[in-house]
Design a protein around this motif. Structure first.
Motif, PDB file in Angstrom:
ATOM      1  N   THR A 117       0.838  -1.193   0.000  1.00  0.00           N
ATOM      2  CA  THR A 117       0.000   0.000   0.000  1.00  0.00           C
ATOM      3  C   THR A 117       0.880   1.252   0.000  1.00  0.00           C
ATOM      4  O   THR A 117       0.613   2.205  -0.720  1.00  0.00           O
ATOM      5  CB  THR A 117      -0.934   0.013   1.219  1.00  0.00           C
ATOM      6  OG1 THR A 117      -1.699  -1.175   1.206  1.00  0.00           O
ATOM      7  CG2 THR A 117      -1.858   1.200   1.200  1.00  0.00           C
ATOM      8  N   TYR A 118       1.938   1.217   0.778  1.00  0.00           N
ATOM      9  CA  TYR A 118       2.877   2.339   0.814  1.00  0.00           C
ATOM     10  C   TYR A 118       3.484   2.569  -0.566  1.00  0.00           C
ATOM     11  O   TYR A 118       3.588   3.704  -1.038  1.00  0.00           O
ATOM     12  CB  TYR A 118       3.980   2.067   1.843  1.00  0.00           C
ATOM     13  CG  TYR A 118       5.177   2.957   1.692  1.00  0.00           C
ATOM     14  CD1 TYR A 118       5.135   4.285   2.122  1.00  0.00           C
ATOM     15  CD2 TYR A 118       6.348   2.503   1.107  1.00  0.00           C
ATOM     16  CE1 TYR A 118       6.225   5.119   1.969  1.00  0.00           C
ATOM     17  CE2 TYR A 118       7.435   3.318   0.955  1.00  0.00           C
ATOM     18  CZ  TYR A 118       7.375   4.629   1.387  1.00  0.00           C
ATOM     19  OH  TYR A 118       8.453   5.443   1.221  1.00  0.00           O
ATOM     20  N   LEU A 119       3.876   1.479  -1.256  1.00  0.00           N
ATOM     21  CA  LEU A 119       4.485   1.618  -2.573  1.00  0.00           C
ATOM     22  C   LEU A 119       3.490   2.159  -3.597  1.00  0.00           C
ATOM     23  O   LEU A 119       3.850   2.981  -4.445  1.00  0.00           O
ATOM     24  CB  LEU A 119       5.046   0.271  -3.032  1.00  0.00           C
ATOM     25  CG  LEU A 119       6.230  -0.246  -2.212  1.00  0.00           C
ATOM     26  CD1 LEU A 119       6.607  -1.650  -2.657  1.00  0.00           C
ATOM     27  CD2 LEU A 119       7.417   0.691  -2.321  1.00  0.00           C
ATOM     28  N   TYR A 120       2.240   1.712  -3.538  1.00  0.00           N
ATOM     29  CA  TYR A 120       1.218   2.243  -4.440  1.00  0.00           C
ATOM     30  C   TYR A 120       1.033   3.744  -4.216  1.00  0.00           C
ATOM     31  O   TYR A 120       0.942   4.515  -5.161  1.00  0.00           O
ATOM     32  CB  TYR A 120      -0.127   1.545  -4.244  1.00  0.00           C
ATOM     33  CG  TYR A 120      -0.206   0.177  -4.856  1.00  0.00           C
ATOM     34  CD1 TYR A 120       0.007  -0.022  -6.210  1.00  0.00           C
ATOM     35  CD2 TYR A 120      -0.501  -0.921  -4.075  1.00  0.00           C
ATOM     36  CE1 TYR A 120      -0.076  -1.278  -6.774  1.00  0.00           C
ATOM     37  CE2 TYR A 120      -0.595  -2.190  -4.624  1.00  0.00           C
ATOM     38  CZ  TYR A 120      -0.384  -2.358  -5.975  1.00  0.00           C
ATOM     39  OH  TYR A 120      -0.472  -3.600  -6.525  1.00  0.00           O
ATOM     40  N   PHE A 124       1.703   6.702  -6.895  1.00  0.00           N
ATOM     41  CA  PHE A 124       0.641   7.613  -7.296  1.00  0.00           C
ATOM     42  C   PHE A 124       1.051   9.063  -7.053  1.00  0.00           C
ATOM     43  O   PHE A 124       0.834   9.932  -7.901  1.00  0.00           O
ATOM     44  CB  PHE A 124      -0.648   7.292  -6.537  1.00  0.00           C
ATOM     45  CG  PHE A 124      -1.804   8.136  -6.959  1.00  0.00           C
ATOM     46  CD1 PHE A 124      -2.431   7.925  -8.172  1.00  0.00           C
ATOM     47  CD2 PHE A 124      -2.254   9.166  -6.153  1.00  0.00           C
ATOM     48  CE1 PHE A 124      -3.501   8.713  -8.580  1.00  0.00           C
ATOM     49  CE2 PHE A 124      -3.324   9.957  -6.540  1.00  0.00           C
ATOM     50  CZ  PHE A 124      -3.938   9.731  -7.751  1.00  0.00           C
ATOM     51  N   SER A 125       1.648   9.343  -5.905  1.00  0.00           N
ATOM     52  CA  SER A 125       2.106  10.709  -5.611  1.00  0.00           C
ATOM     53  C   SER A 125       3.155  11.165  -6.615  1.00  0.00           C
ATOM     54  O   SER A 125       3.155  12.319  -7.050  1.00  0.00           O
ATOM     55  CB  SER A 125       2.677  10.783  -4.197  1.00  0.00           C
ATOM     56  OG  SER A 125       1.687  10.509  -3.252  1.00  0.00           O
ATOM     57  N   LYS A 131       2.914  14.512 -13.751  1.00  0.00           N
ATOM     58  CA  LYS A 131       1.876  14.890 -14.716  1.00  0.00           C
ATOM     59  C   LYS A 131       1.289  16.248 -14.384  1.00  0.00           C
ATOM     60  O   LYS A 131       0.137  16.377 -14.006  1.00  0.00           O
ATOM     61  CB  LYS A 131       0.754  13.852 -14.734  1.00  0.00           C
ATOM     62  CG  LYS A 131       1.095  12.572 -15.414  1.00  0.00           C
ATOM     63  CD  LYS A 131       1.159  12.771 -16.887  1.00  0.00           C
ATOM     64  CE  LYS A 131       0.014  12.088 -17.558  1.00  0.00           C
ATOM     65  NZ  LYS A 131       0.129  12.055 -18.981  1.00  0.00           N
ATOM     66  N   THR A 132       2.085  17.273 -14.508  1.00  0.00           N
ATOM     67  CA  THR A 132       1.574  18.629 -14.312  1.00  0.00           C
ATOM     68  C   THR A 132       1.073  19.160 -15.647  1.00  0.00           C
ATOM     69  O   THR A 132       1.258  18.534 -16.695  1.00  0.00           O
ATOM     70  CB  THR A 132       2.676  19.556 -13.762  1.00  0.00           C
ATOM     71  OG1 THR A 132       3.719  19.627 -14.723  1.00  0.00           O
ATOM     72  CG2 THR A 132       3.204  19.058 -12.430  1.00  0.00           C
ATOM     73  N   LEU A 148      11.196   6.640  -9.073  1.00  0.00           N
ATOM     74  CA  LEU A 148      10.934   5.645  -8.037  1.00  0.00           C
ATOM     75  C   LEU A 148      12.106   4.715  -7.740  1.00  0.00           C
ATOM     76  O   LEU A 148      12.029   3.904  -6.830  1.00  0.00           O
ATOM     77  CB  LEU A 148       9.712   4.800  -8.429  1.00  0.00           C
ATOM     78  CG  LEU A 148       8.388   5.557  -8.469  1.00  0.00           C
ATOM     79  CD1 LEU A 148       7.297   4.667  -9.039  1.00  0.00           C
ATOM     80  CD2 LEU A 148       8.023   6.059  -7.091  1.00  0.00           C
ATOM     81  N   THR A 149      13.191   4.817  -8.497  1.00  0.00           N
ATOM     82  CA  THR A 149      14.315   3.923  -8.287  1.00  0.00           C
ATOM     83  C   THR A 149      15.042   4.249  -6.982  1.00  0.00           C
ATOM     84  O   THR A 149      15.038   5.379  -6.497  1.00  0.00           O
ATOM     85  CB  THR A 149      15.310   3.976  -9.474  1.00  0.00           C
ATOM     86  OG1 THR A 149      16.293   2.976  -9.260  1.00  0.00           O
ATOM     87  CG2 THR A 149      15.975   5.332  -9.582  1.00  0.00           C
TER      88      THR A 149
END
Length: 153
Positions: A117-120, A124-125, A131-132, A148-149
């Motif tokens: 859940t933390y990784l999702y 997402f954040s 995506k601005t 994310l690496t």
């Protein structure tokens, strides 16, 4: 937020419209279902098994029949007990997966939802930040991979 809403409603002596109450109730029920998908009901015995498989408080009869033999073998193995004392709970179960996969899977069901859940949420954040309006490209795969690496470029 509901405390503030109630405070404002009390101060102004207003009542919430019944349709708004129904909408709020429906929304909260859908959130509850969503949380249950991420965190299914786990028995106390499964949680205790994940925390400490060597505890004498475990009732072997509460463990599924197909796993009981493997559980008892692990419980009586002295090297596994020594390993449990040396490593963290997650490291211990990852190590035990090779030898005791069925019992380890019970522990993983308890331990993994929090990490996944933390990784999702992290992913997402990151996507929201990439995506601005100014960077609205269709393919963000490479940007996401870089963001994310764990490796530093």
């Amino acid at each position: 937020m509901f405390e503030k809403l109630c405070g404002v409603m009390d101060e102004s002596q207003l009542q919430l419209d019944q349709s708004l109450k129904d909408d709020i109730t429906e929304h909260l029920q859908s959130l509850e279902k969503e949380v249950e998908c991420y965190f299914p009901e786990l028995s106390q015995e499964q949680e205790a098994l994940a925390r400490n498989p060597f505890s004498t408080e475990h009732d072997v009869s509460s463990i599924p029949d197909e796993i009981q033999d493997e559980f008892l073998d692990q419980r009586n193995e002295s090297s596994a007990h020594d390993l449990f004392k040396l490593k963290s709970v997650t490291q211990f179960w990852c190590t035990m997966y090779q030898s005791y996969s069925k019992v380890s899977m019970i522990a993983f069901r308890v331990l993994v939802p929090f990490a996944s859940t933390y990784l999702y949420e992290t992913g997402f954040s990151t996507l929201v930040n990439i995506k601005t309006k100014n960077r609205n490209r269709l393919d963000v795969g490479n940007d996401m991979r870089l963001a994310l690496t764990n490796f530093r470029p």
